[in-house]
Design a protein around this motif. Sequence first.
Motif, PDB file in Angstrom:
ATOM      1  N   MET A   1      16.680  34.248  46.218  1.00 36.69           N
ATOM      2  CA  MET A   1      17.476  34.138  47.436  1.00 36.69           C
ATOM      3  C   MET A   1      18.137  35.474  47.731  1.00 36.69           C
ATOM      4  SD  MET A   1      20.665  31.560  48.273  1.00 36.69           S
ATOM      5  CE  MET A   1      19.664  30.110  48.074  1.00 36.69           C
ATOM      6  N   THR A   2      17.956  35.972  48.937  1.00 38.19           N
ATOM      7  CA  THR A   2      18.552  37.244  49.303  1.00 38.19           C
ATOM      8  C   THR A   2      19.958  37.012  49.824  1.00 38.19           C
ATOM      9  OG1 THR A   2      17.796  37.137  51.590  1.00 38.19           O
ATOM     10  CG2 THR A   2      16.264  38.053  49.979  1.00 38.19           C
ATOM     11  N   ALA A   3      20.663  38.120  50.049  1.00 40.31           N
ATOM     12  CA  ALA A   3      22.036  38.003  50.525  1.00 40.31           C
ATOM     13  C   ALA A   3      22.106  37.267  51.854  1.00 40.31           C
ATOM     14  CB  ALA A   3      22.660  39.394  50.659  1.00 40.31           C
ATOM     15  N   THR A   4      21.072  37.484  52.705  1.00 35.40           N
ATOM     16  CA  THR A   4      21.093  36.847  54.015  1.00 35.40           C
ATOM     17  C   THR A   4      20.760  35.365  53.946  1.00 35.40           C
ATOM     18  OG1 THR A   4      18.789  37.500  54.353  1.00 35.40           O
ATOM     19  CG2 THR A   4      20.485  38.967  55.224  1.00 35.40           C
ATOM     20  N   ASP A   5      20.218  34.925  52.793  1.00 34.13           N
ATOM     21  CA  ASP A   5      19.864  33.520  52.637  1.00 34.13           C
ATOM     22  C   ASP A   5      21.017  32.681  52.106  1.00 34.13           C
ATOM     23  OD1 ASP A   5      17.205  33.841  53.469  1.00 34.13           O
ATOM     24  OD2 ASP A   5      16.616  34.517  51.482  1.00 34.13           O
ATOM     25  N   LYS A   6      22.078  33.319  51.653  1.00 33.37           N
ATOM     26  CA  LYS A   6      23.191  32.586  51.073  1.00 33.37           C
ATOM     27  C   LYS A   6      24.023  31.916  52.169  1.00 33.37           C
ATOM     28  CE  LYS A   6      23.570  35.575  46.998  1.00 33.37           C
ATOM     29  NZ  LYS A   6      24.391  36.548  46.282  1.00 33.37           N
ATOM     30  N   ILE A   7      24.542  30.749  51.839  1.00 33.39           N
ATOM     31  CA  ILE A   7      25.374  30.035  52.786  1.00 33.39           C
ATOM     32  C   ILE A   7      26.744  30.694  52.852  1.00 33.39           C
ATOM     33  CG2 ILE A   7      26.549  27.846  53.210  1.00 33.39           C
ATOM     34  CD1 ILE A   7      24.112  26.474  51.915  1.00 33.39           C
ATOM     35  N   ASP A   8      27.183  31.005  54.061  1.00 35.46           N
ATOM     36  CA  ASP A   8      28.501  31.595  54.278  1.00 35.46           C
ATOM     37  C   ASP A   8      29.533  30.464  54.214  1.00 35.46           C
ATOM     38  OD1 ASP A   8      30.789  32.851  55.055  1.00 35.46           O
ATOM     39  OD2 ASP A   8      29.953  33.763  56.868  1.00 35.46           O
ATOM     40  N   VAL A   9      30.208  30.368  53.063  1.00 29.73           N
ATOM     41  CA  VAL A   9      31.139  29.248  52.871  1.00 29.73           C
ATOM     42  C   VAL A   9      32.285  29.275  53.871  1.00 29.73           C
ATOM     43  CG1 VAL A   9      30.584  28.935  50.437  1.00 29.73           C
ATOM     44  CG2 VAL A   9      32.400  30.531  51.088  1.00 29.73           C
ATOM     45  N   GLU A  10      32.587  30.454  54.411  1.00 29.76           N
ATOM     46  CA  GLU A  10      33.660  30.538  55.404  1.00 29.76           C
ATOM     47  C   GLU A  10      33.273  29.838  56.707  1.00 29.76           C
ATOM     48  OE1 GLU A  10      34.750  34.599  55.892  1.00 29.76           O
ATOM     49  OE2 GLU A  10      35.545  34.815  53.863  1.00 29.76           O
ATOM     50  N   ASN A  11      31.968  29.663  56.924  1.00 31.61           N
ATOM     51  CA  ASN A  11      31.511  28.995  58.142  1.00 31.61           C
ATOM     52  C   ASN A  11      31.638  27.480  58.055  1.00 31.61           C
ATOM     53  OD1 ASN A  11      30.829  31.166  59.726  1.00 31.61           O
ATOM     54  ND2 ASN A  11      28.702  31.218  59.076  1.00 31.61           N
ATOM     55  N   ILE A  12      31.737  26.948  56.847  1.00 32.26           N
ATOM     56  CA  ILE A  12      31.691  25.500  56.679  1.00 32.26           C
ATOM     57  C   ILE A  12      32.827  24.791  57.414  1.00 32.26           C
ATOM     58  CG2 ILE A  12      31.832  23.630  54.991  1.00 32.26           C
ATOM     59  CD1 ILE A  12      30.272  25.447  53.053  1.00 32.26           C
ATOM     60  N   PRO A  13      34.095  25.213  57.272  1.00 28.68           N
ATOM     61  CA  PRO A  13      35.158  24.529  58.025  1.00 28.68           C
ATOM     62  C   PRO A  13      34.939  24.583  59.531  1.00 28.68           C
ATOM     63  CG  PRO A  13      36.097  25.890  56.284  1.00 28.68           C
ATOM     64  CD  PRO A  13      34.641  26.249  56.380  1.00 28.68           C
ATOM     65  N   ALA A  14      34.433  25.718  60.036  1.00 24.41           N
ATOM     66  CA  ALA A  14      34.192  25.845  61.476  1.00 24.41           C
ATOM     67  C   ALA A  14      33.082  24.906  61.927  1.00 24.41           C
ATOM     68  CB  ALA A  14      33.827  27.292  61.822  1.00 24.41           C
ATOM     69  N   VAL A  15      32.032  24.800  61.118  1.00 22.32           N
ATOM     70  CA  VAL A  15      30.933  23.889  61.447  1.00 22.32           C
ATOM     71  C   VAL A  15      31.437  22.453  61.480  1.00 22.32           C
ATOM     72  CG1 VAL A  15      28.770  22.901  60.604  1.00 22.32           C
ATOM     73  CG2 VAL A  15      29.069  25.377  60.633  1.00 22.32           C
ATOM     74  N   LEU A  16      32.193  22.065  60.472  1.00 22.30           N
ATOM     75  CA  LEU A  16      32.726  20.706  60.409  1.00 22.30           C
ATOM     76  C   LEU A  16      33.655  20.425  61.587  1.00 22.30           C
ATOM     77  CD1 LEU A  16      33.452  20.427  56.591  1.00 22.30           C
ATOM     78  CD2 LEU A  16      31.745  19.123  57.872  1.00 22.30           C
ATOM     79  N   ASN A  17      34.474  21.388  61.936  1.00 22.56           N
ATOM     80  CA  ASN A  17      35.409  21.207  63.043  1.00 22.56           C
ATOM     81  C   ASN A  17      34.675  21.019  64.362  1.00 22.56           C
ATOM     82  OD1 ASN A  17      38.147  21.284  64.236  1.00 22.56           O
ATOM     83  ND2 ASN A  17      37.410  23.180  65.165  1.00 22.56           N
ATOM     84  N   ARG A  18      33.671  21.855  64.600  1.00 21.82           N
ATOM     85  CA  ARG A  18      32.926  21.770  65.852  1.00 21.82           C
ATOM     86  C   ARG A  18      31.981  20.570  65.877  1.00 21.82           C
ATOM     87  NH1 ARG A  18      32.238  28.184  65.502  1.00 21.82           N
ATOM     88  NH2 ARG A  18      33.944  28.796  66.887  1.00 21.82           N
ATOM     89  N   LEU A  19      31.544  20.139  64.706  1.00 22.98           N
ATOM     90  CA  LEU A  19      30.678  18.966  64.634  1.00 22.98           C
ATOM     91  C   LEU A  19      31.449  17.702  65.004  1.00 22.98           C
ATOM     92  CD1 LEU A  19      27.766  18.118  63.797  1.00 22.98           C
ATOM     93  CD2 LEU A  19      28.693  17.675  61.509  1.00 22.98           C
ATOM     94  N   GLY A  20      32.721  17.653  64.588  1.00 22.14           N
ATOM     95  CA  GLY A  20      33.548  16.494  64.901  1.00 22.14           C
ATOM     96  C   GLY A  20      33.010  15.236  64.240  1.00 22.14           C
ATOM     97  N   ARG A  21      32.864  14.168  65.026  1.00 21.55           N
ATOM     98  CA  ARG A  21      32.390  12.887  64.508  1.00 21.55           C
ATOM     99  C   ARG A  21      30.871  12.751  64.583  1.00 21.55           C
ATOM    100  NH1 ARG A  21      35.062  10.382  61.150  1.00 21.55           N
ATOM    101  NH2 ARG A  21      33.916   8.495  61.710  1.00 21.55           N
ATOM    102  N   ARG A  22      30.215  13.792  65.000  1.00 26.46           N
ATOM    103  CA  ARG A  22      28.769  13.700  65.197  1.00 26.46           C
ATOM    104  C   ARG A  22      27.985  13.792  63.890  1.00 26.46           C
ATOM    105  NH1 ARG A  22      27.916  18.250  69.452  1.00 26.46           N
ATOM    106  NH2 ARG A  22      29.765  19.025  68.369  1.00 26.46           N
ATOM    107  N   THR A  23      26.724  13.423  63.991  1.00 22.76           N
ATOM    108  CA  THR A  23      25.807  13.408  62.860  1.00 22.76           C
ATOM    109  C   THR A  23      24.807  14.545  62.981  1.00 22.76           C
ATOM    110  OG1 THR A  23      25.982  11.010  62.529  1.00 22.76           O
ATOM    111  CG2 THR A  23      23.952  12.062  61.765  1.00 22.76           C
ATOM    112  N   VAL A  24      24.535  15.213  61.875  1.00 31.07           N
ATOM    113  CA  VAL A  24      23.438  16.190  61.834  1.00 31.07           C
ATOM    114  C   VAL A  24      22.165  15.387  61.573  1.00 31.07           C
ATOM    115  CG1 VAL A  24      22.456  18.200  60.656  1.00 31.07           C
ATOM    116  CG2 VAL A  24      24.947  17.993  60.941  1.00 31.07           C
TER     117      VAL A  24
END
Length: 200
Positions: A1-24
Amino acid sequence: MTATDKIDVENIPAVLNRLGRRTVVFVGLMGAGKTVIGRKVAATLGLPFVDSDHEIEEVSRMTIPDLFAAYGEEEFRALERRVIARLLKEGPQVLSTGGGAFMSAATRQAVARHGVSVWLKADLETLMQRVVKRQNRPLLQADDPRAVMQRLMEVRYPVYEKANVTVRSRDEPKEVIAAEVMTSLARFLADGREVRKPAR
């Protein structure tokens, strides 16, 4: 896994916030990796993971092949639509759907209202390598399963393209594909396209 393939953990709260009650909602053909990648994304987001085929088997107390054999594809699809419609109201979560689920206009509308759709797009070779050892694929119980899969791709891929996000599924570790899904989700949600149209 390269550096660009790693999950940016700082993005997780933002994703959850914008996702709201919706389902992926993961869509794609059998063998695309919807369950494996879906579980990984769910774990990353700290959300429940649900497989619609498993839910269908639970409510019917029958396996998917048995349902096809006993009632035919049309009745199975009707049950599938009802189960997915119910599940979509139980978010936030990550949902893996059967290969034919997104072909239903009613299901696509329900997903648009209650979820964000992710298409795991795989080529024919990748799909066949993954499904050849599985005997629980009713649509592939044919003399030439490769031809059946090719035909499914021709029919379904133009519909799968309606998904909000597309990520290429290929012979890479699940962590790599899941990271790409997370990056694509974050980008889609951040672009402001997450605003839903009012239900009619």
